[in-house]
Design a protein around this motif. Structure first.
Motif, short mmCIF file in Angstrom:
data_model
loop_
_atom_site.label_atom_id
_atom_site.label_comp_id
_atom_site.label_asym_id
_atom_site.label_seq_id
_atom_site.Cartn_x
_atom_site.Cartn_y
_atom_site.Cartn_z
N THR A 142 40.95 44.31 37.92
CA THR A 142 39.69 44.33 37.74
C THR A 142 39.47 43.74 36.34
OG1 THR A 142 39.30 46.25 39.12
CG2 THR A 142 37.34 45.63 37.74
N ARG A 152 42.28 34.69 41.12
CA ARG A 152 42.15 35.47 42.47
C ARG A 152 42.24 34.40 43.65
NH1 ARG A 152 36.14 37.29 43.69
NH2 ARG A 152 36.05 35.08 44.23
N ARG A 204 39.62 41.56 41.11
CA ARG A 204 37.99 41.83 41.26
C ARG A 204 37.48 41.20 40.01
NH1 ARG A 204 36.55 47.16 41.59
NH2 ARG A 204 34.69 46.27 42.83
N ASP A 256 32.87 39.82 42.89
CA ASP A 256 33.07 40.57 43.90
C ASP A 256 31.88 42.06 43.71
OD1 ASP A 256 35.87 40.28 45.06
OD2 ASP A 256 36.04 39.85 43.06
#
Length: 169
Positions: A39, A60, A67, A97
């Motif tokens: 993340t 990604r 994320r 996200d």
């Protein structure tokens, strides 16, 4: 939903960033992924923040478990950007996200609230910090106080100053 800070990375850097460390930024994001970070939090400011968010989105494409969390300090932040930066902001925001808008309107201190949010939800801070005063300085100092690992990609940053507590933290 905000992810586990133990596997999260935040970005902070100067608005004057013009892609100077693009290779190092992409390499660093990839290395953090290999270390288990999934993340990534961007403060969505012009300059380093948007460049970092774009690097995360590129990763990604290859690693779908990555994320991106867009931490927007106030609704309408992009209205102050140039047209091209508003378009970048919009592209990144729509691909994020999670979008966390931290205030419905601008207020004095809203950028500090955003910077606190970034540091409080991460274990690593990737910075573009040249030692000058401002929001990035504030964020780096807060990250140091909270014990985050700090990776400074700025070429003038040979070493971060040692944290010395003051009366005000």
């Amino acid at each position: 939903m905000i992810a586990d800070p133990r596997t999260s990375v935040a970005f902070s850097g100067h608005r004057t960033y013009c892609g100077d460390a693009a290779d190092a930024l992409h390499r660093t994001v990839g290395e953090l992924y290999v270390r288990g970070f999934r993340t990534f939090l961007s403060g969505m400011a012009v300059g380093f923040d948007l460049a970092a968010a774009e690097a995360v989105l590129e990763l990604r494409e290859r690693m779908p478990d990555v994320r991106l969390i867009a931490a927007v300090p106030f609704q309408g932040q992009e209205a102050r950007f140039s047209q091209s930066d508003r378009e970048r902001f919009s592209r990144v925001l729509s691909a994020a996200d999670v979008v966390e808008v931290l205030s419905p309107v601008y207020h004095r201190g809203c950028y500090a609230v955003r910077n606190d949010f970034l540091v409080d939800h991460a274990r690593v801070l990737v910075a573009w910090y040249d030692g000058s005063p401002g929001g990035t300085h504030y964020t780096v100092r807060r990250a140091m106080r909270r014990g985050l690992e700090i990776l400074d990609l700025h070429p003038a940053a040979s070493a971060l100053p040692a944290f010395a507590p003051t009366l005000f933290g």
